[in-house]
Design a protein around this motif. Structure first.
Motif, short mmCIF file in Angstrom:
data_model
loop_
_atom_site.label_atom_id
_atom_site.label_comp_id
_atom_site.label_asym_id
_atom_site.label_seq_id
_atom_site.Cartn_x
_atom_site.Cartn_y
_atom_site.Cartn_z
N THR A 1 35.96 23.06 36.12
CA THR A 1 35.55 23.88 35.25
C THR A 1 35.63 25.43 35.71
OG1 THR A 1 33.25 24.13 35.70
CG2 THR A 1 33.82 22.29 34.30
N SER A 2 35.29 25.45 37.07
CA SER A 2 35.41 26.74 37.44
C SER A 2 36.70 27.58 37.26
CB SER A 2 34.82 26.75 39.07
OG SER A 2 35.50 26.15 39.67
N ALA A 3 37.64 26.61 37.43
CA ALA A 3 38.96 27.45 37.52
C ALA A 3 39.07 28.01 35.94
CB ALA A 3 40.02 26.37 37.57
N GLN A 4 38.22 27.96 35.05
CA GLN A 4 38.67 28.59 33.80
C GLN A 4 37.83 29.81 33.72
OE1 GLN A 4 37.31 25.12 31.01
NE2 GLN A 4 39.19 24.27 31.48
N VAL A 5 36.85 30.09 34.48
CA VAL A 5 36.51 31.48 34.62
C VAL A 5 37.43 32.51 35.30
CG1 VAL A 5 34.42 33.21 34.99
CG2 VAL A 5 34.28 30.55 34.13
N THR A 6 37.80 33.59 34.40
CA THR A 6 38.45 34.60 35.27
C THR A 6 37.35 36.18 35.16
OG1 THR A 6 40.72 33.78 34.60
CG2 THR A 6 40.40 36.10 35.17
N VAL A 7 37.34 36.49 36.40
CA VAL A 7 36.65 37.81 36.26
C VAL A 7 37.60 38.84 36.57
CG1 VAL A 7 34.72 39.06 37.35
CG2 VAL A 7 34.60 36.56 37.15
N VAL A 8 37.55 39.68 35.81
CA VAL A 8 38.27 41.07 35.79
C VAL A 8 37.12 42.12 36.39
CG1 VAL A 8 39.66 42.98 34.73
CG2 VAL A 8 39.90 40.23 34.01
N ALA A 9 37.64 42.67 37.65
CA ALA A 9 36.60 43.60 38.39
C ALA A 9 37.06 44.86 38.07
CB ALA A 9 36.31 43.02 39.61
N ASN A 10 35.88 45.83 37.99
CA ASN A 10 36.13 47.19 38.03
C ASN A 10 36.61 47.45 39.61
OD1 ASN A 10 35.99 50.02 37.71
ND2 ASN A 10 33.89 50.01 38.41
N THR A 11 37.55 48.44 39.54
CA THR A 11 37.82 48.89 41.00
C THR A 11 37.80 50.42 40.78
OG1 THR A 11 40.27 48.91 40.43
CG2 THR A 11 39.51 47.10 41.60
#
Lengths: 328, 328
Positions: free
Chosen positions: B34-44
């Motif tokens: 399941t974890s592979a299904q979460v994508t986090v787009v991070a502020n840089t």
């Protein structure tokens, strides 16, 4: 009296510390007045970028040794050092774990990198770092341009000098040293003047190949040494057929020079015969070399040269200066 | 179910940790599947060069929080952190002493800088760092190009966002934020696909101005959010008229938005009216906002939103997903 020293790391730093102690003892105007007369030109050929920070091994050894922060037994690095950062860094598996990156040492690398990134030349960076360490001598990098020494192994592979020196303990036979950037480098501001304007120039017992040899190969340095009116005296880094410290024998082997006090003297060469030295101080263990060198026109003497502590080193510095009639 | 989260630092990282816990509990195939299904787009946009190393505050908070290494009480930085390097660095008097540069954190900065200097884009650098931390979600920087946020003060002076935020605790009134490089930045590989291909997109309780707002301003991101078939749900970072954490109120003031759950929702805007959100989860303290938002077409609900621990946060994540009919 203006004294200029061409230094590598541990050997040159310890010698210079003894020299400064000698001057403080001998000269009436105390540390402030006399110390300003010593200029150390440091080898920067071992410098490298590691994990984004600039590492200058010889300059740091000089700063720490002359500034009272060195790890005395080790000869380089900081006292009371720790490895919190590098132990954690190892978890990222980037290689170079064999290169010690101490926490306190890292502070120096970060400060230097910050100043370089601000656009300061290395000469000014060293000045800034020296404000903290107060080395008691003027410290100059041999060049503001980066020079990086690589080692060509017998199988033709090129590896960084530090990898050969630190990781492999100089045990892989080297075919030659390739000093990237050296031919196009120029001496840092003040370096050539420190040679031509000196009252005496000293080559301390530093590695004659990758430390002093690198400084000598900076364009203009050899000519300045040949033309200066100052006498040039060296102290042998080889005692009884072995380097006092480090693995200079492996470096000498790579350039086809025997590991003996006499062979190193002849490698540097006598100024009157196109070399860079007038005088050569050897250890009592090598007194056999004295008659042959003397016969060939060298000023030479054999004295105990092991730099066991600061007073002993001050005495060695006095012996070196006396050999060219420069008595402070 | 593919879930994409647009995250700043502490708030977004904690929310994502709760979301991952929820998925582990709910879905039968366990963490790996399941974890592979979460994508986090991070502020840089808070990233910076400091002493020659690249610091990425939000990415690191995500790595440490999701990877089990975070200083829990503080919300950012490493557990069992020390300041050996930065305490020593202070002796070089370079400024920025107010910015904590922990020893363990520094290891991450050095690793990142090494990889950047090898020529890797930030996306791949983050992948490498994530091999150590195993965050359980795909972590993407919003862009591989550097974006640096500066703050224009009322006297016209520009200072780095971190100086305003950390040194001055956002207490100097800001006129606006200037995000150098943002207009020319492109979304990192995978970012736009993670939005258009998602089953649900979540805006966690991160700073709506300098964290999520910066990600939204990366060219292409806002369009991808508007065009994705996935519902977009946000969790209010404002509870009872104050930011849950941090100084988002100062940021909101600078762009003329009131510090209220409703005002932040309207600032993001409803997708059907040209904004980026379909749904907005507010705290029970702000349940007054529910009728007005509902009347305007928002899906909204009021629940306890304080992320006091992981199970509580998992429940908040479940509430957010339920609001857009996405029940794992």
């Amino acid at each position: 009296m203006k004294i200029t020293v061409l230094s590598g790391g541990v050997g040159g730093a310890r010698f210079t510390r003894g020299l400064l102690a000698l001057l403080r003892d001998r000269l009436p105007d105390g540390a402030g007045g006399t110390s300003a007369q010593v200029t150390v030109v440091a080898n920067t050929g071992d410098d490298m970028w590691l994990h984004g920070v600039r590492v200058c091994p010889d300059l740091d050894t000089l700063l720490y040794t002359l500034g009272g922060g060195v790890h005395e037994q080790q000869g380089w690095g900081r006292r009371e050092e720790s490895r919190r950062v590098s132990d954690d860094l190892a978890a990222y598996d980037l290689g170079w774990e064999w290169f010690t990156l101490g926490d306190l040492d890292l502070a120096t690398h970060l400060a230097r990198t910050e100043l370089l990134r601000r656009g300061l030349p290395l000469t000014q960076v060293v000045q800034h770092l020296a404000e903290r360490w107060q080395p008691g001598a003027r410290l100059l990098p041999m060049s503001d341009q980066p020079v990086e020494t690589h080692v060509e192994l017998e199988d033709g592979r090129l590896i960084h000098f530090e990898e050969w020196w630190v990781r492999h303990r100089a045990a892989l036979p080297a075919r030659r040293f390739v000093q990237v950037g050296l031919e196009d480098a120029t001496a840092a501001p003040g370096v050539l003047d420190a040679l031509t304007g000196a009252d005496v120039v000293v080559l301390p017992p530093s590695n004659p190949v990758v430390s002093v040899g690198t400084i000598l190969a900076v364009p203009g340095v050899r000519d300045a040494l040949r033309s200066t009116r100052a006498p040039v005296v060296g102290v042998s880094p080889v005692v009884g057929g072995a380097p006092v410290r480090g693995m200079a024998d492996a470096c000498l082997a790579a350039i086809g020079v025997a590991t003996s006090a006499q062979a190193v003297a002849r490698h540097y060469g006598l100024r009157s015969a196109g070399g860079v030295l007038d005088a050569w101080l050897v250890d009592t263990a090598d007194q056999d070399a004295v008659p042959a060198l003397t016969a060939d026109g060298w000023r030479t003497a054999a004295v105990p040269t092991l730099m066991t502590d600061v007073p002993t080193t001050a005495r060695i510095a006095a012996d070196a200066l006396a050999l060219v009639d420069r008595v402070p």
